[in-house]
Design a protein around this motif. Structure first.
Motif, PDB file in Angstrom:
ATOM      1  N   GLU A 152      -3.081   5.962  -3.901  1.00 28.69           N
ATOM      2  CA  GLU A 152      -3.236   6.740  -2.675  1.00 28.69           C
ATOM      3  C   GLU A 152      -3.317   8.228  -2.988  1.00 28.69           C
ATOM      4  O   GLU A 152      -4.072   8.963  -2.349  1.00 28.69           O
ATOM      5  N   SER A 194      -8.208   1.037  -5.303  1.00 30.48           N
ATOM      6  CA  SER A 194      -7.505   0.904  -4.033  1.00 30.48           C
ATOM      7  C   SER A 194      -8.037  -0.253  -3.220  1.00 30.48           C
ATOM      8  O   SER A 194      -7.292  -1.019  -2.634  1.00 30.48           O
ATOM      9  N   ASN A 222       0.815  -1.206   0.000  1.00 28.32           N
ATOM     10  CA  ASN A 222       0.000   0.000   0.000  1.00 28.32           C
ATOM     11  C   ASN A 222       0.852   1.261   0.000  1.00 28.32           C
ATOM     12  O   ASN A 222       1.935   1.310   0.598  1.00 28.32           O
ATOM     13  N   PHE A 249       1.345   5.343   0.995  1.00 27.51           N
ATOM     14  CA  PHE A 249       0.957   6.235   2.088  1.00 27.51           C
ATOM     15  C   PHE A 249       1.510   7.624   1.801  1.00 27.51           C
ATOM     16  O   PHE A 249       2.570   7.767   1.172  1.00 27.51           O
TER      17      PHE A 249
END
Length: 220
Positions: free
Chosen positions: A125, A188, A14, A16
């Motif tokens: 993201e 996502s 993921n 960030f």
């Protein structure tokens, strides 16, 4: 002077958000990078220094402190080279601080941009977080554009000079068009799907977030 730019990091699978803060103050000339940087990030200072000078910009002969926030999350890789260079330019008054814009990219010493890994989850993201413009190395543009929502554009650049000229309004960069535009939130969520539940039905696909790859029970 102080400036802050947006970038992104990778933690597992993921992305960030990372804020690249630059502060230039009085004192002996020095560069300090804080915020849990790994060795590749710490070496960014040397790449940024050389690239900035080779592109014809002025390196501030003052104390420069760069913070990568949040400071409690490890920052890895050369992905922050481009935002570090731009943050130094903005903090030294050589570039207007961009808004709603994020940057990813490794620098060569001559100021050209090299591709980085993990661009898709970071772009996801960015799109989900309200970024309107994402500047990436040209080789990463097609991958990043696949994550775009309707509100974010991906701009490919071969050099940091092209990025600076675009931000100054001197020479705009044409955005990269995605082959298929799925809403960033759905991309996502599919990226975070646990593909182990699919393995009992069929082998895990190369791209687990493609909607036809898993049965309905796997989809969000």
């Amino acid at each position: 002077m102080y400036a802050v730019l947006k970038s992104f990091g990778l933690k597992g699978l993921n992305g960030f958000p990372v804020e690249v803060e630059a502060d230039i103050s009085g004192g002996m000339p020095a560069l300090s990078i804080v915020g849990l940087p790994d060795s590749a990030v710490r070496e960014s200072g040397d790449r940024v220094h050389a690239a900035l000078k080779n592109l014809g910009f002025k390196w501030p002969d003052r104390r420069i402190t760069i913070n990568l926030a949040p400071a409690d999350v490890r920052k890895t890789g050369p992905v922050y080279d481009l935002p570090l260079l731009l943050a130094v330019l903005a903090a030294s008054g050589q570039l207007p601080p961009p808004k709603d814009t994020a940057f990813l990219g490794e620098l060569a010493l001559d100021g050209s941009l090299r591709p980085v890994s993990g661009v898709l989850p970071m772009a996801l993201e960015a799109a989900a977080g309200g970024v309107r413009a994402l500047y990436v190395p040209a080789e990463n543009a097609a991958e990043a554009a696949e994550a775009c929502g309707s509100e974010m554009q991906v701009y490919p650049a071969a050099t940091a000079r092209q990025v600076v000229d675009a931000l100054r309004g001197i020479q705009p960069i044409s955005p990269t068009a995605a082959a298929s535009r799925w809403p960033a939130g759905r991309w996502s969520s599919r990226l975070r799907v646990d593909t182990t539940s699919c393995s009992s039905v069929r082998p895990a696909p190369a791209n687990p977030c493609w909607p036809a790859a898993c049965p309905a029970s796997c989809r969000p």
